[in-house]
Design a protein around this motif. Structure first.
Motif, PDB file in Angstrom:
ATOM      1  N   ARG A   1     -18.687  70.569 -11.272  1.00 37.37           N
ATOM      2  CA  ARG A   1     -18.185  70.966 -12.586  1.00 37.37           C
ATOM      3  C   ARG A   1     -18.410  72.452 -12.840  1.00 37.37           C
ATOM      4  NH1 ARG A   1     -14.336  69.411 -15.168  1.00 37.37           N
ATOM      5  NH2 ARG A   1     -13.709  69.299 -13.005  1.00 37.37           N
ATOM      6  N   LEU A   2     -19.582  72.947 -12.481  1.00 38.08           N
ATOM      7  CA  LEU A   2     -19.874  74.358 -12.708  1.00 38.08           C
ATOM      8  C   LEU A   2     -18.989  75.249 -11.837  1.00 38.08           C
ATOM      9  CD1 LEU A   2     -23.781  74.274 -12.937  1.00 38.08           C
ATOM     10  CD2 LEU A   2     -22.155  74.566 -14.808  1.00 38.08           C
ATOM     11  N   SER A   3     -18.790  74.860 -10.582  1.00 39.66           N
ATOM     12  CA  SER A   3     -17.913  75.650  -9.714  1.00 39.66           C
ATOM     13  C   SER A   3     -16.458  75.551 -10.163  1.00 39.66           C
ATOM     14  CB  SER A   3     -18.054  75.190  -8.263  1.00 39.66           C
ATOM     15  OG  SER A   3     -17.762  73.810  -8.134  1.00 39.66           O
ATOM     16  N   ALA A   4     -16.050  74.385 -10.679  1.00 38.28           N
ATOM     17  CA  ALA A   4     -14.694  74.266 -11.225  1.00 38.28           C
ATOM     18  C   ALA A   4     -14.523  75.159 -12.446  1.00 38.28           C
ATOM     19  CB  ALA A   4     -14.397  72.807 -11.582  1.00 38.28           C
ATOM     20  N   SER A   5     -15.569  75.235 -13.271  1.00 40.59           N
ATOM     21  CA  SER A   5     -15.520  76.136 -14.419  1.00 40.59           C
ATOM     22  C   SER A   5     -15.425  77.588 -13.969  1.00 40.59           C
ATOM     23  CB  SER A   5     -16.762  75.930 -15.288  1.00 40.59           C
ATOM     24  OG  SER A   5     -16.793  76.838 -16.368  1.00 40.59           O
TER      25      SER A   5
ATOM     26  N   ILE B   1     -21.127  62.061 -17.917  1.00 40.15           N
ATOM     27  CA  ILE B   1     -21.830  62.297 -19.173  1.00 40.15           C
ATOM     28  C   ILE B   1     -23.018  63.225 -18.939  1.00 40.15           C
ATOM     29  CG2 ILE B   1     -23.079  61.178 -21.053  1.00 40.15           C
ATOM     30  CD1 ILE B   1     -21.414  58.683 -20.540  1.00 40.15           C
ATOM     31  N   ILE B   2     -23.770  62.969 -17.865  1.00 38.57           N
ATOM     32  CA  ILE B   2     -24.896  63.839 -17.531  1.00 38.57           C
ATOM     33  C   ILE B   2     -24.399  65.225 -17.148  1.00 38.57           C
ATOM     34  CG2 ILE B   2     -26.904  64.086 -16.024  1.00 38.57           C
ATOM     35  CD1 ILE B   2     -26.852  61.063 -15.628  1.00 38.57           C
ATOM     36  N   VAL B   3     -23.275  65.271 -16.454  1.00 39.33           N
ATOM     37  CA  VAL B   3     -22.734  66.548 -15.997  1.00 39.33           C
ATOM     38  C   VAL B   3     -22.352  67.430 -17.174  1.00 39.33           C
ATOM     39  CG1 VAL B   3     -20.783  67.590 -14.778  1.00 39.33           C
ATOM     40  CG2 VAL B   3     -21.974  65.643 -13.776  1.00 39.33           C
ATOM     41  N   TYR B   4     -21.815  66.839 -18.235  1.00 40.53           N
ATOM     42  CA  TYR B   4     -21.392  67.636 -19.384  1.00 40.53           C
ATOM     43  C   TYR B   4     -22.577  68.310 -20.070  1.00 40.53           C
ATOM     44  CZ  TYR B   4     -16.626  65.888 -19.085  1.00 40.53           C
ATOM     45  OH  TYR B   4     -15.350  65.612 -18.666  1.00 40.53           O
ATOM     46  N   PHE B   5     -23.722  67.654 -20.089  1.00 38.98           N
ATOM     47  CA  PHE B   5     -24.911  68.304 -20.641  1.00 38.98           C
ATOM     48  C   PHE B   5     -25.299  69.523 -19.800  1.00 38.98           C
ATOM     49  CE2 PHE B   5     -25.534  64.122 -22.678  1.00 38.98           C
ATOM     50  CZ  PHE B   5     -25.800  64.545 -23.971  1.00 38.98           C
ATOM     51  N   ALA B   6     -25.192  69.388 -18.484  1.00 34.72           N
ATOM     52  CA  ALA B   6     -25.473  70.536 -17.612  1.00 34.72           C
ATOM     53  C   ALA B   6     -24.461  71.651 -17.832  1.00 34.72           C
ATOM     54  CB  ALA B   6     -25.470  70.086 -16.155  1.00 34.72           C
ATOM     55  N   MET B   7     -23.217  71.283 -18.106  1.00 35.89           N
ATOM     56  CA  MET B   7     -22.198  72.293 -18.378  1.00 35.89           C
ATOM     57  C   MET B   7     -22.554  73.111 -19.614  1.00 35.89           C
ATOM     58  SD  MET B   7     -19.478  72.371 -16.324  1.00 35.89           S
ATOM     59  CE  MET B   7     -18.123  72.850 -17.389  1.00 35.89           C
ATOM     60  N   ILE B   8     -23.070  72.437 -20.636  1.00 35.01           N
ATOM     61  CA  ILE B   8     -23.448  73.143 -21.862  1.00 35.01           C
ATOM     62  C   ILE B   8     -24.551  74.159 -21.579  1.00 35.01           C
ATOM     63  CG2 ILE B   8     -24.445  72.840 -24.164  1.00 35.01           C
ATOM     64  CD1 ILE B   8     -23.074  70.114 -24.282  1.00 35.01           C
ATOM     65  N   LEU B   9     -25.471  73.810 -20.692  1.00 32.58           N
ATOM     66  CA  LEU B   9     -26.623  74.671 -20.434  1.00 32.58           C
ATOM     67  C   LEU B   9     -26.292  75.846 -19.517  1.00 32.58           C
ATOM     68  CD1 LEU B   9     -29.401  71.951 -19.924  1.00 32.58           C
ATOM     69  CD2 LEU B   9     -28.997  73.352 -21.955  1.00 32.58           C
ATOM     70  N   PHE B  10     -25.432  75.626 -18.522  1.00 32.26           N
ATOM     71  CA  PHE B  10     -25.280  76.619 -17.459  1.00 32.26           C
ATOM     72  C   PHE B  10     -23.907  77.279 -17.398  1.00 32.26           C
ATOM     73  CE2 PHE B  10     -28.371  73.441 -15.802  1.00 32.26           C
ATOM     74  CZ  PHE B  10     -29.492  74.263 -15.805  1.00 32.26           C
TER      75      PHE B  10
END
Length: 414
Positions: free
Chosen positions: A147-151, A62-71
């Motif tokens: 998550r960011l590297s997977a994206s 859940i916390i990771v998804y917020f970071a995904m939105i930002l970065f």
């Protein structure tokens, strides 16, 4: 030049030599069977690890998804501006697998504390709230990096590599074919990877061993992914060519740095204005709304089910059933579009066919063939059936929830 030729020749399978160009070399436009296989292998291991870690580390997602939105936008810009496609993809692979391995280590430290270890007796640490909090923060940080590297890996593979090496439309391994196979690989990994992790935890009876299994899987997949990606890159001059990067003038960079936050905010909303001024916002918004559902199998919903008492095995089975339907849609949808697009299957709506064809000609032009027109008609009709079925099921589910709620209220009052 000779080494490049030899690498291309050694990269082919015997079935790939019968091309219309009459030689046994790599076709100038498109992929060979071996190249496509290596591309699929690299993508399969990436999605396998991403789906597995997403299922294993539910608490932090859940916390990771917020970071995904930002970065996430910054990651996309980095992929777009990197001159070397191979270096970009390998960087995302190493960063992703490394974050999973290190994150698994800190999850082991958290789960090995005395109040969480359960019945296990091996490697038990004393309970330490400070160590637990620090370990959780570090594990979440590695989860964000994962998550960011997977994206970035997904963008680099599906939006760059696949588009670059895809054959022209109508040939083997064209963009439509590659996208369909990539999507099917993702859905299969979404089905099997969580089941395997859940089975490991259930059979071994230890969450810690499940975490170790996740980390070891990432470690083993690194050389396979790197090897497969390098083989595709070595045999494709299109991938080896440096990407054209727009150069910014020094004056523009100075102006960007000196702008106030108000002008930057205005520019940010101007991007939304540009987005909604194009025709692509309608289908992209429809795709986004597809996931705007609390019942989607994501971290929030799975965490809620675990908290209310559902076992991990039950959740895994339910998610697997949903994934089976998703995979079946990749087989049913093309056939449904083809069926709906054939006018002789809809003789009762002849006048509507004419309207659909006239609208399709406005989009495709008179030079397009009848097959393209039938595809557009099939997309319109099959899409309408799909959205109608979704609305019917949503209303039915909402009605069941309301009836169940009223029944509980009446039973409580009595």
């Amino acid at each position: 030049m000779d080494s490049d030729t030899n690498s291309e020749g050694s990269f082919e399978l015997s079935d790939d030599r019968d091309y219309e160009n009459g030689n046994g070399g790599v076709p100038p436009n498109g992929l060979t069977q071996a190249q496509a296989l290596n591309l699929y292998v690299s993508h399969a291991f990436s999605t396998w690890n991403a789906r597995g870690y997403e299922f294993a580390a539910l608490c932090s997602m859940i916390i990771v998804y917020f970071a995904m939105i930002l970065f996430s936008s910054s990651v996309g810009q980095w992929v777009q501006r990197s001159p070397s496609r191979l270096r970009t993809l390998l960087s995302t692979i190493i960063c992703n697998r490394g974050s999973v391995i290190l994150g698994s280590f800190f999850w082991i430290l958290i789960l090995s504390q005395e109040d969480l270890v359960g019945q296990e007796t091996a490697f038990v640490l004393p309970t330490n709230a400070i160590l637990k909090g620090i370990g959780f923060a570090v594990a979440v940080t590695f989860g964000i990096i994962e998550r960011l590297s997977a994206s970035g890996n997904l963008i680099s593979m599906e939006r760059d590599w696949v588009v670059t090496v895809a054959a022209p439309t109508g040939n083997p391994y064209d963009l439509t074919h590659l996208n369909a196979v990539m999507r099917r690989i993702d859905l299969v990994c979404k089905l099997i990877s969580p089941i395997l992790i859940s089975a490991v935890i259930s059979v071994l009876g230890s969450i810690r061993l499940g975490v170790i299994f996740t980390g070891l899987t990432s470690l083993v997949s690194i050389p396979i992914e790197v090897f497969s990606a390098k083989r595709v890159w070595n045999s494709s001059p299109l991938l080896q060519a440096p990407r054209a990067i727009p150069t910014a003038h020094p004056e523009t960079a100075t102006q960007e740095a000196s702008r106030s936050w108000i002008s930057k905010t205005r520019q940010y909303f101007h991007g939304f204005e540009m987005y909604f001024s194009t025709s692509v916002w309608v289908p992209s918004t429809a795709l986004a709304l597809l996931h705007f559902n609390m019942l989607t199998w994501r971290a929030t919903f799975i965490t809620y089910l675990i908290n209310v008492g559902y076992s991990l095995n039950v959740i895994t089975i339910a998610r697997a059933i949903g994934s089976v339907f998703e995979i079946s849609s990749t087989v049913i949808t093309p056939r449904g579009i083809e069926y709906m697009g054939k006018a002789h299957h809809h003789a009762s709506s002849h006048h509507r066919d004419e309207d659909d064809e006239s609208g399709a000609r406005l989009i495709t032009g008179d030079q397009e063939g009848n097959r393209d027109i039938q595809t557009l008609i099939g997309l319109q009709r099959f899409g309408l059936w799909g959205i109608s079925w979704q609305i019917v099921n949503t209303v039915r589910q909402l009605s069941c929830v309301i009836i169940f709620y009223l029944y509980i209220r009446i039973s409580t009052n009595e």
